[in-house]
Write a protein that holds these residues in place. Structure first.
Motif, short mmCIF file in Angstrom:
data_model
loop_
_atom_site.label_atom_id
_atom_site.label_comp_id
_atom_site.label_asym_id
_atom_site.label_seq_id
_atom_site.Cartn_x
_atom_site.Cartn_y
_atom_site.Cartn_z
N ARG A 159 0.84 -1.20 0.00
CA ARG A 159 0.00 0.00 0.00
C ARG A 159 0.88 1.25 0.00
NH1 ARG A 159 -5.44 -1.02 1.53
NH2 ARG A 159 -5.73 -3.16 2.28
N GLU A 188 -12.85 2.52 -5.05
CA GLU A 188 -11.61 1.84 -4.63
C GLU A 188 -11.97 0.91 -3.45
OE1 GLU A 188 -8.65 2.23 -6.00
OE2 GLU A 188 -8.93 4.02 -7.23
N ALA A 191 -9.48 0.48 -0.66
CA ALA A 191 -8.87 1.68 -0.08
C ALA A 191 -9.26 1.80 1.40
CB ALA A 191 -9.32 2.92 -0.84
N CYS A 203 -5.26 8.41 3.28
CA CYS A 203 -5.85 7.40 2.40
C CYS A 203 -4.77 6.39 2.02
CB CYS A 203 -6.42 8.04 1.14
SG CYS A 203 -7.61 9.36 1.44
N PHE A 205 -3.82 3.25 -0.53
CA PHE A 205 -4.22 2.65 -1.80
C PHE A 205 -3.35 1.43 -2.10
CE2 PHE A 205 -5.45 7.09 -2.17
CZ PHE A 205 -6.74 6.99 -2.67
N LYS A 208 -1.18 1.48 -6.82
CA LYS A 208 -1.30 2.78 -7.47
C LYS A 208 0.05 3.47 -7.46
CE LYS A 208 -6.11 4.31 -7.22
NZ LYS A 208 -6.23 4.35 -8.69
N ALA A 213 -2.34 7.84 -6.91
CA ALA A 213 -2.87 7.78 -5.54
C ALA A 213 -3.25 9.18 -5.05
CB ALA A 213 -1.85 7.14 -4.61
N THR A 233 2.59 11.83 -0.81
CA THR A 233 2.59 10.37 -0.79
C THR A 233 3.89 9.88 -0.18
OG1 THR A 233 3.56 10.22 -3.00
CG2 THR A 233 1.16 10.25 -2.86
#
Length: 374
Positions: A159, A188, A191, A203, A205, A208, A213, A233
């Motif tokens: 993730r 998603e 998610a 969040c 993901f 991705k 993402a 991210t």
């Protein structure tokens, strides 16, 4: 288990009465009126409702029969069943020959509203369980695999986390995280979404890219919030949501040192600064800051700092550095020697160059302030 509350009961009354044009009452199986078109009847005992709940059958009452039941008027009273159990009784006041045709309509309306309320409550409880579980994982607390399986959380999949921060972090900016999570999970399914105690939204993901993402997370925000929200991210991990979150949070803080809001960044863009911030250094940061002081205090600090940055971005290649600065290579070498003389750290030695790079990355705000003052 479906339970009847006053707010849901009143919704049934408010939904049915405008359609049928008669007063509607909603009673508990014990016969207590908890919602009514006549507010004065709320809280009273409705004896016929008890009989309906006990017999699981409708009770029709005429004007002449009304006096036989405490708190009852002429009309029809029908049981409301959800999940095979009587959870309420709905009564329609009026002449039986006029209100009886509406009995099934009101009953079905009540059952649909109660079923919807039950589903919302189940969803709310599940969301609460997921939030508590995610918070525990972000704190590094152990969570049993059995419980994770019940919540359909598969940590074995790699993730990536996206941390979202409002332009005014001290203000609550998402009043309904459940709605955002539900909206995201529709597109998603795997998610995960959580709001941290400091009002950030995170969040997680699966499969991705960092760019995709971030775009997917920002797309779920209200437009007026999305345009001003900062986002970052982190690195991708499996079986470690804590690392996913911490790497994204550290990236966000590194980006905020460089840009005015909204700051947007990916871990891959600032790996050194992100890793260093994640370590929460103390005296180590002081050592790096001290290395920059001689450069910042020098009359030609701008030249030295620009040369050092360009040399680093040129992978230590003097010829490439000189080309980018439009200088002769000997001029670049002279400046680098000056940096070595001032700091005691040589850009020509790999270990020293890494040290100087870390000093620049971890003191970006200090360097920026210096440039602004000059």
């Amino acid at each position: 288990m479906t339970t009847l509350d006053q707010a849901t009961a009143q919704r049934i009354v408010d939904r049915a009465m405008p359609v049928i044009g008669h007063s509607v009452n909603v009673m508990t199986p014990e016969g207590i009126i908890i919602a009514s078109g006549d507010s004065l009847r709320v809280g009273a005992i409705h004896q016929a409702a008890r009989q309906v709940a006990k017999s699981c059958a409708p009770v029709v009452i005429t004007e002449q029969e009304a006096c036989r039941y405490t708190g009852t008027r002429a009309g029809v009273n029908v049981p409301v069943e959800v999940g095979g159990k009587i959870v309420a009784v709905v009564g329609i006041s009026g002449s039986p020959d006029k209100v009886l045709p509406f009995a099934d309509l009101v009953r079905v309306t009540a059952e649909l509203i109660l079923e919807q309320a039950s589903l919302i409550e189940v969803s709310r409880q599940r969301r609460h369980q997921i939030e508590n579980t995610l918070l525990a994982l972000l704190k590094g607390e152990p969570v049993s695999n059995h419980w994770l399986k019940q919540l359909s959380i598969d940590l074995s999949k790699s993730r990536i986390a996206v941390v979202l921060e409002a332009s005014q972090p001290h203000l609550p900016w998402l009043t309904d995280i459940t709605s955002l999570a539900r909206d995201l999970e529709r597109v998603e399914p795997e998610a995960l979404v959580i709001q941290t105690p400091d009002q950030k939204v995170v969040c997680f993901f699966i499969e991705k890219s960092p760019k995709d993402a971030m775009n997917a997370a920002i797309a779920r925000l209200p437009k007026n919030i999305a345009v001003s929200a900062s986002a970052a991210t982190g690195a991708a991990f499996s079986n470690n949501l804590k690392a996913c979150y911490e790497s994204a949070e550290a990236t966000l803080q590194a980006a905020k040192q460089r840009f005015q809001a909204p700051a947007r960044a990916h871990y891959e863009t600032y790996p050194m600064a992100t890793l260093w911030r994640s370590l929460q250094p103390d005296w180590q940061q002081d050592q790096l800051t001290q290395a920059l002081r001689p450069l910042l205090n020098h009359a030609r600090s701008d030249q030295y700092l620009k040369t050092l940055r360009t040399f680093i971005h040129s992978d230590g290649d003097i010829q490439r550095c000189a080309a980018q600065l439009h200088l002769h290579r000997n001029s670049v070498r002279y400046r680098l020697k000056g940096i070595e003389a001032l700091t005691g750290w040589s850009p020509f030695r790999l270990e020293d160059l890494v040290f100087l790079y870390m000093a620049l990355e971890s003191n970006h705000q200090l360097v920026q302030l210096h440039n602004n003052i000059k």
